[in-house]
Design an enzyme around this catalytic site. Structure first.
Site, PDB file in Angstrom:
ATOM      1  N   CYS A   2       0.818  -1.221   0.000  1.00 11.62           N
ATOM      2  CA  CYS A   2       0.000   0.000   0.000  1.00 11.62           C
ATOM      3  C   CYS A   2       0.850   1.269   0.000  1.00 11.62           C
ATOM      4  O   CYS A   2       1.851   1.356   0.709  1.00 11.62           O
ATOM      5  CB  CYS A   2      -0.890   0.040   1.225  1.00 11.62           C
ATOM      6  SG  CYS A   2      -1.909  -1.408   1.391  1.00 11.62           S
ATOM      7  N   ARG A  27       5.317   0.148  -5.848  1.00 12.62           N
ATOM      8  CA  ARG A  27       5.197  -0.692  -4.658  1.00 12.62           C
ATOM      9  C   ARG A  27       4.284  -1.903  -4.893  1.00 12.62           C
ATOM     10  O   ARG A  27       4.321  -2.856  -4.137  1.00 12.62           O
ATOM     11  CB  ARG A  27       4.656   0.134  -3.488  1.00 12.62           C
ATOM     12  CG  ARG A  27       5.596   1.234  -3.065  1.00 12.62           C
ATOM     13  CD  ARG A  27       4.927   2.185  -2.101  1.00 12.62           C
ATOM     14  NE  ARG A  27       4.723   1.599  -0.796  1.00 12.62           N
ATOM     15  CZ  ARG A  27       5.602   1.617   0.197  1.00 12.62           C
ATOM     16  NH1 ARG A  27       6.769   2.181   0.007  1.00 12.62           N
ATOM     17  NH2 ARG A  27       5.329   1.076   1.365  1.00 12.62           N
ATOM     18  N   TRP A  75      -2.928  -2.724  -1.692  1.00 10.93           N
ATOM     19  CA  TRP A  75      -2.506  -4.084  -2.043  1.00 10.93           C
ATOM     20  C   TRP A  75      -3.324  -4.980  -1.124  1.00 10.93           C
ATOM     21  O   TRP A  75      -3.124  -4.996   0.094  1.00 10.93           O
ATOM     22  CB  TRP A  75      -1.006  -4.235  -1.793  1.00 10.93           C
ATOM     23  CG  TRP A  75      -0.416  -5.513  -2.299  1.00 10.93           C
ATOM     24  CD1 TRP A  75       0.073  -5.761  -3.552  1.00 10.93           C
ATOM     25  CD2 TRP A  75      -0.240  -6.731  -1.560  1.00 10.93           C
ATOM     26  NE1 TRP A  75       0.536  -7.053  -3.629  1.00 10.93           N
ATOM     27  CE2 TRP A  75       0.362  -7.670  -2.432  1.00 10.93           C
ATOM     28  CE3 TRP A  75      -0.531  -7.128  -0.254  1.00 10.93           C
ATOM     29  CZ2 TRP A  75       0.684  -8.966  -2.041  1.00 10.93           C
ATOM     30  CZ3 TRP A  75      -0.217  -8.422   0.142  1.00 10.93           C
ATOM     31  CH2 TRP A  75       0.387  -9.325  -0.752  1.00 10.93           C
ATOM     32  N   ASN A 101      -1.763   1.678   5.690  1.00  2.21           N
ATOM     33  CA  ASN A 101      -0.857   0.640   5.190  1.00  2.21           C
ATOM     34  C   ASN A 101      -0.473  -0.204   6.393  1.00  2.21           C
ATOM     35  O   ASN A 101      -0.061   0.324   7.424  1.00  2.21           O
ATOM     36  CB  ASN A 101       0.383   1.301   4.574  1.00  2.21           C
ATOM     37  CG  ASN A 101       1.444   0.277   4.180  1.00  2.21           C
ATOM     38  OD1 ASN A 101       1.159  -0.912   4.105  1.00  2.21           O
ATOM     39  ND2 ASN A 101       2.650   0.751   3.934  1.00  2.21           N
ATOM     40  N   GLY A 102      -0.643  -1.524   6.283  1.00  2.49           N
ATOM     41  CA  GLY A 102      -0.321  -2.405   7.410  1.00  2.49           C
ATOM     42  C   GLY A 102      -1.462  -3.375   7.635  1.00  2.49           C
ATOM     43  O   GLY A 102      -2.323  -3.547   6.770  1.00  2.49           O
ATOM     44  N   GLU A 487      18.232 -17.010  -8.186  1.00  2.17           N
ATOM     45  CA  GLU A 487      17.812 -15.636  -8.466  1.00  2.17           C
ATOM     46  C   GLU A 487      17.319 -15.499  -9.914  1.00  2.17           C
ATOM     47  O   GLU A 487      16.332 -14.817 -10.175  1.00  2.17           O
ATOM     48  CB  GLU A 487      18.979 -14.683  -8.162  1.00  2.17           C
ATOM     49  CG  GLU A 487      18.752 -13.210  -8.480  1.00  2.17           C
ATOM     50  CD  GLU A 487      17.558 -12.575  -7.786  1.00  2.17           C
ATOM     51  OE1 GLU A 487      16.970 -13.161  -6.863  1.00  2.17           O
ATOM     52  OE2 GLU A 487      17.190 -11.461  -8.204  1.00  2.17           O
ATOM     53  N   LYS A 491      13.579 -14.262 -10.933  1.00  2.00           N
ATOM     54  CA  LYS A 491      13.321 -13.131 -11.852  1.00  2.00           C
ATOM     55  C   LYS A 491      12.310 -13.538 -12.909  1.00  2.00           C
ATOM     56  O   LYS A 491      11.368 -12.812 -13.198  1.00  2.00           O
ATOM     57  CB  LYS A 491      14.592 -12.652 -12.558  1.00  2.00           C
ATOM     58  CG  LYS A 491      15.609 -11.880 -11.757  1.00  2.00           C
ATOM     59  CD  LYS A 491      15.183 -10.497 -11.341  1.00  2.00           C
ATOM     60  CE  LYS A 491      14.359 -10.506 -10.118  1.00  2.00           C
ATOM     61  NZ  LYS A 491      14.882 -10.412  -8.829  1.00  2.00           N
ATOM     62  N   GLU A 494       8.747 -14.088 -11.449  1.00  2.00           N
ATOM     63  CA  GLU A 494       8.138 -12.839 -10.978  1.00  2.00           C
ATOM     64  C   GLU A 494       7.488 -12.048 -12.111  1.00  2.00           C
ATOM     65  O   GLU A 494       6.392 -11.522 -11.944  1.00  2.00           O
ATOM     66  CB  GLU A 494       9.204 -11.934 -10.338  1.00  2.00           C
ATOM     67  CG  GLU A 494       9.568 -12.293  -8.921  1.00  2.00           C
ATOM     68  CD  GLU A 494      10.627 -11.361  -8.333  1.00  2.00           C
ATOM     69  OE1 GLU A 494      10.492 -10.979  -7.175  1.00  2.00           O
ATOM     70  OE2 GLU A 494      11.607 -11.018  -9.038  1.00  2.00           O
ATOM     71  N   HIS A 510      18.491 -35.827  -8.753  1.00  5.38           N
ATOM     72  CA  HIS A 510      17.649 -36.273  -7.647  1.00  5.38           C
ATOM     73  C   HIS A 510      16.226 -35.742  -7.765  1.00  5.38           C
ATOM     74  O   HIS A 510      15.598 -35.436  -6.758  1.00  5.38           O
ATOM     75  CB  HIS A 510      18.281 -35.854  -6.311  1.00  5.38           C
ATOM     76  CG  HIS A 510      19.650 -36.417  -6.119  1.00  5.38           C
ATOM     77  ND1 HIS A 510      19.881 -37.744  -5.857  1.00  5.38           N
ATOM     78  CD2 HIS A 510      20.873 -35.841  -6.205  1.00  5.38           C
ATOM     79  CE1 HIS A 510      21.186 -37.957  -5.769  1.00  5.38           C
ATOM     80  NE2 HIS A 510      21.806 -36.813  -5.973  1.00  5.38           N
ATOM     81  N   LYS A 609       6.657  -4.276  -3.977  1.00  7.14           N
ATOM     82  CA  LYS A 609       8.074  -3.933  -3.870  1.00  7.14           C
ATOM     83  C   LYS A 609       8.517  -3.899  -2.418  1.00  7.14           C
ATOM     84  O   LYS A 609       9.634  -4.255  -2.079  1.00  7.14           O
ATOM     85  CB  LYS A 609       8.279  -2.552  -4.496  1.00  7.14           C
ATOM     86  CG  LYS A 609       9.708  -2.068  -4.511  1.00  7.14           C
ATOM     87  CD  LYS A 609      10.471  -2.775  -5.574  1.00  7.14           C
ATOM     88  CE  LYS A 609      11.950  -2.527  -5.531  1.00  7.14           C
ATOM     89  NZ  LYS A 609      12.686  -3.598  -6.201  1.00  7.14           N
TER      90      LYS A 609
END
Ligand code: G6P
Length: 614
Positions: A2, A27, A75, A101-102, A487, A491, A494, A510, A609
């Site tokens: 948010c 964000r 969000w 926000n929270g 990573e 990427k 995402e 395996h 973000k």
């Protein structure tokens, strides 16, 4: 997550708020809203599902007058993304509007209590509970708004950054925070509010970062008044933010992510500036000099982080163990905070976070602090919550990162971890001087080698077009390049929504090998290092199963070139620094695949973000 913007002053608030929301779009969010108040005590709320542009369209034919307002990008946590659940939320009297926000963790209990008092709710959000509670206290106890806010916040369990407008007071915004960031910008007879400084810097570089449990009474034409929830005045230093507008704009690139990928050579120069000397044979990190007694001989180091920062932590472990001979564990902050870790004052905890606001990482720090550990932060966002909660630390200095998928922050984190490992190893006498100088030299050459790599972007773009068909990808690497594989896979998933997994190459046998066929491309980091021959065998095993291979190889490697379907060459460097180079083509590959698939690269669905809630 948010985003919060607020304005009070002489300008029309609406354009400032909309511009501010756009600056916070990075964000991640799913709906947006604004509340405006004019001097005729006319309070209006406009909100809608979708982007800030949708909000603008919705409000285009409406009255947006007023020199005071608050605005929000949501969000979704409690209640699906729709215009009802979007913020601002109004209280039952119609007097108050809130943005938040929270997460209010005890919202269900408080909601039930308020419903029993006859208060009706219009949304499924936890936020609405807060504004209803404040209004209930205000009307029931006949108190002023500040007192009602203080009492309400004492009853609340959870995290919040809030801003409230009161219809009866068109000269005032009340804002408060606990565990979620909030910044106040101080202009000439005007104030700005932001989740971070990006909506503010266009107007002023003077800011105050609110601390936990602060409540700010922001009144037009008066000095800022900040108290805690017990109504005690708190003092705050006015800080000058060192960010300019060009850093938060795209500068000719189609996406922030691409801009940030291309900024990496300069970012790493900034990151190393003043730390590596001009002869490139010594490193000075002030945090180590100032805290020698805590850092020089710890029993062990625990790295806590989330997401991409956690991957940087895995590389940090290899670097620190190699150069410092200190045992290192790397933990997901979200798991660490709910475990019962055996930690004491002989331990050092390194918290890595780009945003400096990740709720789980902050909670992990608090836990480790309580148990007596010494905490070292590695962050990008200056003045954010994590650097303020740690005992010491090093900023990565790569400038604001706007693209949700982290790129330059990752290489900045790895660079700081490399400098930390080298400087600490030198202090401890666990790295021989020749190696120390050789690695520093190589580190200082990384930006130029990155430039060279970026010249291959057209080649990588061409490669990416071939692979848009895939629904699954496997990424393999070994040693220092195993976290690079993780990573790279992160990427891709995402931003392109293609399922991708990273694996240590030898583990392929395996499990993942069962998936390999002509439909599943495999990205292999196969540079010429000590494990090269073993990775080469893995490539042969993959080819025997008809999968296409994209190989990241050392310059001039014809052996892998003859086996692989596509090849990206890396300039030579020290093995421990290969992640700084190898991650670049993987960032570009993910970027170009996502673009070719028409995805929203900078704001991928469901991602945020700055993850300020659990
Ligand atoms: C989110 C972001 C990631 C980031 C992670 C940790 O998931 O989308 O890019 O790596 O949070 O964030 P931090 O700010 O603590 O590094």
């Amino acid at each position: 997550m948010c985003g919060i913007v607020g304005y009070i002053g002489k300008r029309e608030a609406y354009p400032v708020l909309i511009k501010g929301l756009k600056r916070l779009e990075y964000r991640g969010y799913d709906s947006a809203g604004v509340a405006l108040l004019n001097d005729k005590n006319n309070l209006r709320v406009y909100k809608t599902k979708g982007k800030v542009a949708d909000l603008e369209q919705y409000a285009a034919d409406k009255d947006t007058s007023g020199c005071i307002g608050i605005a929000h990008t949501r969000w979704a946590t409690h209640g699906e993304p729709n215009s009802n659940n979007a913020h601002p939320h109004m209280s039952f009297s119609g007097d108050l509007a809130i943005i938040h926000n929270g997460i209010i963790e005890n919202y269900a209990f408080l909601k039930k209590l308020l419903q029993q008092k006859g208060i009706k709710f219009n949304s499924n959000t936890d936020t609405e509970v807060l504004v209803q509670l404040i209004d209930y206290i205000r009307t029931k106890k006949k108190t002023d708004l500040l007192t009602a806010v203080r009492i309400a916040l004492r009853a609340v369990i959870g995290a919040y950054a809030i801003a409230i407008l009161d219809k009866n007071n068109p000269d005032q915004i009340i804002a408060a925070r606990k565990s979620s960031p909030l910044v106040i910008g101080i202009g000439q007879d005007e104030f700005f509010l932001g989740s971070d400084a990006s909506p503010i810097i266009e107007y002023t570089d003077k800011v105050i970062y609110l601390d936990d449990k602060d409540i700010a009474v922001i009144t037009k034409g008066k000095p800022l008044d900040i108290v805690d929830i017990n109504n005690e005045k708190t003092d705050h230093e006015v800080k000058t933010v060192d960010i300019n507008i060009s850093q938060i704009e795209k500068g000719g690139f189609p996406h922030f992510m691409l801009k940030e990928i291309f900024e990496q050579p300069d970012c790493l120069k900034d990151c190393m500036r003043g730390r590596i000397n001009v002869e490139a044979d010594n490193i000075v990190l002030s945090a180590i000099i100032d805290n020698r007694k805590h850092l020089i001989n710890p029993r062990r180091i625990i790295i806590v982080a989330c997401g991409t920062s956690w991957h940087a932590g895995l590389i940090g472990k290899l670097l620190i163990e190699d150069f410092c001979q200190i045992p290192v564990e790397v933990e997901y902050a979200s798991e660490f905070r709910y475990s019962n870790p055996v930690i004491n004052s002989q331990d050092v905890v390194i918290a890595i976070s780009q945003s400096g606001e990740t709720a789980d990482t902050l909670a992990a720090i608090e836990l480790a602090k309580k148990k007596g550990a010494f905490i070292y932060g590695i962050c990008n966002a200056i003045g954010s919550s994590i650097p303020r909660a740690t005992h010491t630390g090093s900023y990565i200095h790569v400038g604001p990162e706007i693209g949700v998928a982290s790129t330059k922050a990752f290489t900045g984190q790895v660079t700081v971890l490399a400098m930390l490992a080298l400087a600490l190893g030198k202090e401890r006498g666990t790295i021989d001087n020749m190696k120390y100088v050789k690695v520093i030299n190589a580190l200082s050459e990384i930006p130029a080698k990155m430039e060279h790599l970026l010249e291959q972007s057209d080649n990588i773009k061409d490669i990416s077009r071939i692979f848009t068909y895939a629904h699954n990808f496997l990424y393999l690497g070994r040693g220092y390049n195993y976290p690079v594989a993780l990573e790279g896979a992160l990427k891709l998933k995402e931003i392109s929504y293609i399922h991708a997994e990273g694996y240590p190459a030898a583990e392929m046998k395996h499990g993942p090998i069962a998936l390999i066929d002509e439909e599943m491309p495999v990205v292999v980091v196969a540079t010429k290092n000590i494990l090269y021959d073993k990775v080469l065998s893995n490539i042969q095993e993959i080819k025997a199963r008809h999968a296409r291979v994209i190989a990241i190889v050392s310059e001039g490697d014809d052996t892998v070139r003859n086996l692989a379907d596509a090849v990206i060459e890396l300039p030579q460097t020290e093995e421990c620094l290969e992640p700084l180079l190898a991650s670049l083509p993987l960032q570009m590959l993910a970027y170009y695949i996502a673009v070719a698939k028409g995805k929203d690269v900078d704001q991928p669905r469901n991602l945020a973000k700055s993850v300020t809630v659990e």
